[in-house]
Design a protein around this motif. Structure first.
Motif, short mmCIF file in Angstrom:
data_model
loop_
_atom_site.label_atom_id
_atom_site.label_comp_id
_atom_site.label_asym_id
_atom_site.label_seq_id
_atom_site.Cartn_x
_atom_site.Cartn_y
_atom_site.Cartn_z
N PRO A 55 9.41 3.67 -6.00
CA PRO A 55 9.39 3.65 -4.53
C PRO A 55 10.50 2.73 -4.01
CG PRO A 55 7.69 2.23 -5.38
CD PRO A 55 8.32 2.92 -6.57
N SER A 56 10.92 2.98 -2.80
CA SER A 56 11.96 2.13 -2.23
C SER A 56 11.36 0.79 -1.81
CB SER A 56 12.61 2.83 -1.03
OG SER A 56 11.64 2.98 -0.01
N PHE A 57 12.20 -0.25 -1.82
CA PHE A 57 11.73 -1.59 -1.48
C PHE A 57 11.35 -1.71 -0.01
CE2 PHE A 57 14.22 -2.60 -5.33
CZ PHE A 57 13.21 -3.16 -6.06
N SER A 58 11.85 -0.79 0.80
CA SER A 58 11.50 -0.86 2.22
C SER A 58 10.04 -0.50 2.46
CB SER A 58 12.42 0.07 3.03
OG SER A 58 12.19 1.42 2.64
N ARG A 59 9.38 0.08 1.47
CA ARG A 59 7.96 0.44 1.60
C ARG A 59 7.04 -0.77 1.44
NH1 ARG A 59 9.75 4.61 3.86
NH2 ARG A 59 10.06 6.50 2.67
N VAL A 60 7.55 -1.85 0.85
CA VAL A 60 6.76 -3.07 0.69
C VAL A 60 6.96 -3.91 1.95
CG1 VAL A 60 6.39 -5.16 -0.67
CG2 VAL A 60 7.03 -3.02 -1.80
N LYS A 61 5.87 -4.21 2.62
CA LYS A 61 5.94 -4.97 3.87
C LYS A 61 5.61 -6.43 3.57
CE LYS A 61 4.56 -0.95 6.43
NZ LYS A 61 3.40 -0.23 6.95
N VAL A 62 6.57 -7.30 3.89
CA VAL A 62 6.41 -8.74 3.66
C VAL A 62 6.43 -9.45 5.00
CG1 VAL A 62 7.39 -10.79 2.54
CG2 VAL A 62 7.55 -8.56 1.41
N GLN A 63 5.43 -10.29 5.21
CA GLN A 63 5.37 -11.08 6.45
C GLN A 63 5.07 -12.53 6.07
OE1 GLN A 63 2.36 -9.83 9.18
NE2 GLN A 63 3.03 -11.19 10.79
N TYR A 64 5.86 -13.43 6.62
CA TYR A 64 5.69 -14.85 6.31
C TYR A 64 5.60 -15.65 7.59
CZ TYR A 64 6.56 -19.55 4.62
OH TYR A 64 6.45 -20.89 4.37
N THR A 71 0.83 -1.21 0.00
CA THR A 71 0.00 0.00 0.00
C THR A 71 0.85 1.25 0.00
OG1 THR A 71 -1.65 -1.22 1.27
CG2 THR A 71 -1.88 1.14 1.22
N GLN A 72 1.87 1.31 0.85
CA GLN A 72 2.71 2.50 0.95
C GLN A 72 3.49 2.74 -0.33
OE1 GLN A 72 5.09 2.51 4.45
NE2 GLN A 72 5.74 4.63 4.22
N ALA A 73 3.94 1.66 -0.98
CA ALA A 73 4.67 1.82 -2.25
C ALA A 73 3.75 2.38 -3.33
CB ALA A 73 5.25 0.48 -2.68
#
Length: 187
Positions: free
Chosen positions: A127-136, A56-58
């Protein structure tokens, strides 16, 4: 005086032994054996893994926002613009009240309001990759095994024994003999 002499002749006895050895035969028949191994009961349960990606943020940095987000931002900007407008109007009114101080507030306000304001467009292409939040959350595997003991049935057999006793036969081969002679001295 002379003493008579005793002369002894002896023959020793001879014994003959004839032996028949004993015989022993032993056999052990194998036991009748039956083995059954029931299969173990096994249960497996798997909790699947879960991967959540929130970009969402990206997307917002690329100005691709959801309509509800755009409405919320527009309402906040409208509220801020209204507050800024009220503050500007109050300030301009205060300047007009001090017209007697010799300043020319109308001209300065017109010049200030006619000036072009630079508008910055949101041009964010990467956008920077840090804006994509990945949770596993990894999957979990649970294994329950219930083993069963083997079923063993054994029927033993008695050993087979054949025994023949030995024999000893005694024969007299020569009988003993003892001869005693007395010899008198010659006169």
């Amino acid at each position: 005086m002379e003493i008579p002499k005793l002369i002894m002749h002896s023959v020793q006895a001879k014994i003959g032994l004839t032996t028949t050895p004993a015989s022993l035969k032993m056999e052990q028949p194998q036991a009748d054996l039956e083995i059954k191994q029931p299969q173990a009961d096994m249960e497996m349960s798997v909790t699947p893994g879960k991967l959540t990606i929130d970009q969402t943020q990206a997307w917002e940095e690329l100005d691709r926002k959801h309509i509800f987000k755009r409405i919320e931002e527009a309402s906040q900007k409208g509220r801020q613009d209204v507050m800024d407008g009220i503050a500007r109007t109050a300030e301009e009114g205060a300047e007009l009240m001090r017209i007697e101080n010799g300043a020319n507030p109308i001209a300065s306000q017109a010049k200030r309001n006619a000036a072009l304001h630079k508008i910055q467009l949101g041009e964010n292409y990467a956008p920077s990759f840090s804006r994509v939040k990945v949770q596993y959350t990894p999957s979990q595997l649970e294994i329950n095994v219930t083993p069963h003991k083997p079923v063993i049935q054994a029927e033993p057999h008695k050993p087979v024994v054949e025994y023949m006793p030995g024999d000893v036969k005694v024969d007299m081969l020569q009988y003993p003999d003892l001869k005693i002679e007395v010899e008198y001295p010659k006169e």
